[in-house]
Design a protein around this motif. Sequence first.
Motif, PDB file in Angstrom:
ATOM      1  N   HIS A  41       0.831  -1.207   0.000  1.00 38.88           N
ATOM      2  CA  HIS A  41       0.000   0.000   0.000  1.00 38.88           C
ATOM      3  C   HIS A  41       0.866   1.259   0.000  1.00 38.88           C
ATOM      4  CE1 HIS A  41      -3.720   2.081   0.311  1.00 38.88           C
ATOM      5  NE2 HIS A  41      -3.622   2.434   1.578  1.00 38.88           N
ATOM      6  N   ASP A  42       0.817   2.022  -1.088  1.00 35.45           N
ATOM      7  CA  ASP A  42       1.634   3.228  -1.213  1.00 35.45           C
ATOM      8  C   ASP A  42       1.324   4.255  -0.131  1.00 35.45           C
ATOM      9  OD1 ASP A  42       3.239   2.561  -3.403  1.00 35.45           O
ATOM     10  OD2 ASP A  42       1.656   3.075  -4.832  1.00 35.45           O
ATOM     11  N   GLU A  43       0.030   4.391   0.215  1.00 35.21           N
ATOM     12  CA  GLU A  43      -0.351   5.400   1.203  1.00 35.21           C
ATOM     13  C   GLU A  43       0.255   5.095   2.567  1.00 35.21           C
ATOM     14  OE1 GLU A  43      -1.948   8.287   0.757  1.00 35.21           O
ATOM     15  OE2 GLU A  43      -1.793   7.810  -1.374  1.00 35.21           O
ATOM     16  N   PHE A  44       0.381   3.818   2.909  1.00 33.70           N
ATOM     17  CA  PHE A  44       1.031   3.450   4.160  1.00 33.70           C
ATOM     18  C   PHE A  44       2.483   3.922   4.152  1.00 33.70           C
ATOM     19  CE2 PHE A  44       4.109   0.451   5.910  1.00 33.70           C
ATOM     20  CZ  PHE A  44       3.846   0.585   7.268  1.00 33.70           C
ATOM     21  N   SER A  45       3.197   3.615   3.073  1.00 34.10           N
ATOM     22  CA  SER A  45       4.609   3.999   2.981  1.00 34.10           C
ATOM     23  C   SER A  45       4.776   5.508   3.076  1.00 34.10           C
ATOM     24  CB  SER A  45       5.208   3.495   1.667  1.00 34.10           C
ATOM     25  OG  SER A  45       5.144   2.090   1.598  1.00 34.10           O
ATOM     26  N   LYS A  46       3.844   6.227   2.470  1.00 37.59           N
ATOM     27  CA  LYS A  46       3.884   7.688   2.509  1.00 37.59           C
ATOM     28  C   LYS A  46       3.706   8.193   3.937  1.00 37.59           C
ATOM     29  CE  LYS A  46       1.176  11.661   0.903  1.00 37.59           C
ATOM     30  NZ  LYS A  46      -0.012  12.076   0.089  1.00 37.59           N
ATOM     31  N   GLU A  47       2.755   7.631   4.670  1.00 42.09           N
ATOM     32  CA  GLU A  47       2.460   8.112   6.019  1.00 42.09           C
ATOM     33  C   GLU A  47       3.602   7.850   6.995  1.00 42.09           C
ATOM     34  OE1 GLU A  47       0.023   9.981   7.063  1.00 42.09           O
ATOM     35  OE2 GLU A  47      -0.837  10.051   5.048  1.00 42.09           O
ATOM     36  N   PHE A  48       4.360   6.776   6.776  1.00 41.48           N
ATOM     37  CA  PHE A  48       5.446   6.440   7.694  1.00 41.48           C
ATOM     38  C   PHE A  48       6.828   6.692   7.071  1.00 41.48           C
ATOM     39  CE2 PHE A  48       1.907   4.363   9.739  1.00 41.48           C
ATOM     40  CZ  PHE A  48       2.188   4.559  11.086  1.00 41.48           C
ATOM     41  N   ASN A  49       6.823   7.418   5.944  1.00 40.35           N
ATOM     42  CA  ASN A  49       8.082   7.838   5.304  1.00 40.35           C
ATOM     43  C   ASN A  49       9.027   6.662   5.059  1.00 40.35           C
ATOM     44  OD1 ASN A  49       7.415  10.683   5.364  1.00 40.35           O
ATOM     45  ND2 ASN A  49       7.792  10.588   7.577  1.00 40.35           N
ATOM     46  N   CYS A  50       8.479   5.583   4.532  1.00 41.23           N
ATOM     47  CA  CYS A  50       9.296   4.400   4.250  1.00 41.23           C
ATOM     48  C   CYS A  50       9.968   4.558   2.889  1.00 41.23           C
ATOM     49  CB  CYS A  50       8.442   3.139   4.263  1.00 41.23           C
ATOM     50  SG  CYS A  50       7.718   2.789   5.878  1.00 41.23           S
ATOM     51  N   PRO A  51      11.295   4.509   2.839  1.00 39.55           N
ATOM     52  CA  PRO A  51      11.991   4.683   1.554  1.00 39.55           C
ATOM     53  C   PRO A  51      11.702   3.541   0.588  1.00 39.55           C
ATOM     54  CG  PRO A  51      13.524   4.011   3.275  1.00 39.55           C
ATOM     55  CD  PRO A  51      12.225   4.290   3.958  1.00 39.55           C
ATOM     56  N   SER A  52      11.693   3.852  -0.676  1.00 36.67           N
ATOM     57  CA  SER A  52      11.474   2.835  -1.705  1.00 36.67           C
ATOM     58  C   SER A  52      12.541   1.753  -1.599  1.00 36.67           C
ATOM     59  CB  SER A  52      11.516   3.475  -3.091  1.00 36.67           C
ATOM     60  OG  SER A  52      11.334   2.502  -4.101  1.00 36.67           O
ATOM     61  N   GLY A  53      12.098   0.504  -1.649  1.00 42.98           N
ATOM     62  CA  GLY A  53      13.016  -0.618  -1.541  1.00 42.98           C
ATOM     63  C   GLY A  53      13.166  -1.140  -0.129  1.00 42.98           C
ATOM     64  N   SER A  54      12.596  -0.436   0.861  1.00 42.10           N
ATOM     65  CA  SER A  54      12.618  -0.946   2.233  1.00 42.10           C
ATOM     66  C   SER A  54      11.663  -2.127   2.343  1.00 42.10           C
ATOM     67  CB  SER A  54      12.237   0.149   3.225  1.00 42.10           C
ATOM     68  OG  SER A  54      10.915   0.598   2.990  1.00 42.10           O
ATOM     69  N   HIS A  55      11.772  -2.875   3.446  1.00 43.53           N
ATOM     70  CA  HIS A  55      10.979  -4.096   3.602  1.00 43.53           C
ATOM     71  C   HIS A  55       9.480  -3.821   3.512  1.00 43.53           C
ATOM     72  CE1 HIS A  55       9.577  -7.761   6.033  1.00 43.53           C
ATOM     73  NE2 HIS A  55      10.020  -8.200   4.880  1.00 43.53           N
ATOM     74  N   MET A  56       9.039  -2.684   4.082  1.00 40.01           N
ATOM     75  CA  MET A  56       7.615  -2.365   4.070  1.00 40.01           C
ATOM     76  C   MET A  56       7.211  -1.520   2.860  1.00 40.01           C
ATOM     77  SD  MET A  56       6.306  -3.958   6.659  1.00 40.01           S
ATOM     78  CE  MET A  56       4.671  -3.309   6.399  1.00 40.01           C
ATOM     79  N   ASN A  57       8.175  -1.220   1.986  1.00 40.60           N
ATOM     80  CA  ASN A  57       7.864  -0.460   0.771  1.00 40.60           C
ATOM     81  C   ASN A  57       8.635  -1.026  -0.419  1.00 40.60           C
ATOM     82  OD1 ASN A  57       6.943   1.463  -1.045  1.00 40.60           O
ATOM     83  ND2 ASN A  57       8.320   3.083  -0.314  1.00 40.60           N
ATOM     84  N   PRO A  58       8.345  -2.281  -0.775  1.00 39.71           N
ATOM     85  CA  PRO A  58       9.053  -2.891  -1.907  1.00 39.71           C
ATOM     86  C   PRO A  58       8.699  -2.184  -3.212  1.00 39.71           C
ATOM     87  CG  PRO A  58       7.199  -4.261  -1.243  1.00 39.71           C
ATOM     88  CD  PRO A  58       7.310  -3.169  -0.221  1.00 39.71           C
TER      89      PRO A  58
END
Length: 698
Positions: free
Chosen positions: A674-691
């Motif tokens: 879920h892109d919106e999740f990654s956005k809300e927690f500032n997860c960088p692209s390629g991280s475990h929670m933002n593949p």
Amino acid sequence: MLLLYFCLLGHVLSGLSWAAPAGEDDLNQDTPYIKELLRHAKAAEIESFMDQKADPCNDFYSFACGNYKRINSAENLNVSATGLLYTVLEGLDRKVLKMLTTVNDTHETPEDIQVKHFYKSCLRIKELNATYTERLKQLIAEFGTMPVLEGSSWQEEDFDWLGTTARIAFRYGVRSVFTAEVNTDLANNQMNRIYVGEQNFPLETRSMYMDNATAIYREDYRNNIQRVLHRFLGVEQKLAKQTAREIVDFEVDLAQGLVDQSEGFDFSELTELLTVSEVQERYSPTLDVDRLIFVSLGERVSDTIYEYNERYQQNLVKVIKRTPKRTMANYIFYNLVKHFVKTPADKTKKQKRDCLDVTKEFFFKNLDNMFYRRYNNEKSSRAIKDMWRQLKATFNETLHTSPALDWIERPTRNLAIAKLQAMRLQVSNYAEVNFTEEFANLDLQSADYVENVRQIMLEEARRSRELLRKPAKPLETDESASFTPANALTENIIKMPVAMLQPFYIWADGYPNSVMFGNLASLIGHELIHGFDDSGRKFDAKGNSNDWWDEKSSRNFLKRRDCFTKQYGKYVFDGIQLKESLLQAENIADNGGMRLAYTAYRTWYESQLTLPNGRLNLANELLPKLQYSANQLFFISFAQSFCQDVDPKLKAFQVFSDTHVPDELRVIGTLSNHDEFSKEFNCPSGSHMNPVQKCIIY
């Protein structure tokens, strides 16, 4: 035979976690003070479960649920598992126990009294001591003799395995080895039809019988059978051990014919509509299908029937030829008596718990209805229905306009819209059931547990046989429907359990919508999406098995499903590598349900900004002393719906028997897509929670 097409949210083990507030039945939520108190309590609970030192972009489950196990240890609490649904169940059970033990309850009906008699008969089971073994032997004697009890005097040539199991099925509804039963025709849910095929298996899945990792559960199963033979039938210990091993080995042999759930077969692929003579011709003379139906159901039929899972029958023919009749007889008679066996617990508290469980097994509909009549909360019903309407409207808009669903051709999207419009949500209160009619032939008393079970099984078998000549009724699930939401695909209805009407567990007046959309709306959204997953999409707006997808849309769906198969097949849980399963219904529902709930929440949130006091009201979307935005609280709340601790001995069981992946992987798998999740927690692209690659269907 697994013919109940329900998609359930969670797998039932049993357990409890944190206790509900004292005096929960009487707590008035309407005062500002109580609402603020509830907000502080919810904030404290959310924070207590979290490990805020964990990196949310590496492992969001640890971030949201890292302290849950310490607070709600299954081992310390001496339960199989803890988690949100188990907490909801525990709250329900406390109220049900109160109902069952209250004297002169002004709400009770004559049927309620009979259910209470049954519960009391279970509590008094020790009084059967001297007669218990004799009573079980009398049940066996209705159909013949059991080799392990007769020894060398047992006459093999007199034993007719098919006739015996069919007569037991006719009288008590206990179906062993090869079965004929009446169920709703899944291709036309207005009529009933006969299905012939496999029995129900206690260990549930092929993997539980075949895999080395599950051998410990087969050993536990053998030990339980040995205990029943020794304690309740008086079989000498060494012989009981040998017989139990033969029984389980035979069942393992039968299970070779089961379909592995990872193969992803749907109903149309597992069933074939044939005449009786056509099925008879396939397996004669080893399997006499015509006689099985005649003896089991009490009549011969000319209508076509469904053969379920041809692979099982093909294997059964081979197994019958190589299995001693003595083993088959012991197996069939054990399957009969096990339904009447209840081991009395040493401690009163455990005895009450065990007797509640068996009462729910037979009378969950009655208990849910009793609960509803006493504890129905209009606010909770309204909250659930309001959320359902918002989710339905959101998905309707998505189907109409979202470019993200352009992979579905417009005619098929229109049929999906029609199915959604026909879909209903229903609280499972069983108010429409005629309990007076169901209890007309029962006279349950508080002194004789075995006789009570015998009456119940006689009556259920009679009603089951009569289905063949009656209009179809909605399919029934089991007692898990009391606390687990379900999508009844053959009715196109989402069934919400009465346990969800209890306040404070997942909803309350003072809770922010950010929290309630994260858990309650995601639960409901999960069930809505089941209507369009790899199984549900094969059922139409009327609930009939009918592939209404065009070829191109179907190909696109399967391609997207393959992404989930690969994603979840890479996960490891407790050292066990998950299989690459073609069955992705639960993962699709987890992902689509959460995404739908979040979209619905954001729609609601934006709508508040246009209201005169909207911005002021949105301050309530945060929680005191928690430094998280409303959107972040949504995702934390979603994840905490799956906070869980499982007894270590049951972790392999969870992997191999449950169609859901373990709960921590449900969180990680869903949010990492879920892109919106990654956005809300500032997860960088390629991280475990933002593949970089994400799997999306709805």
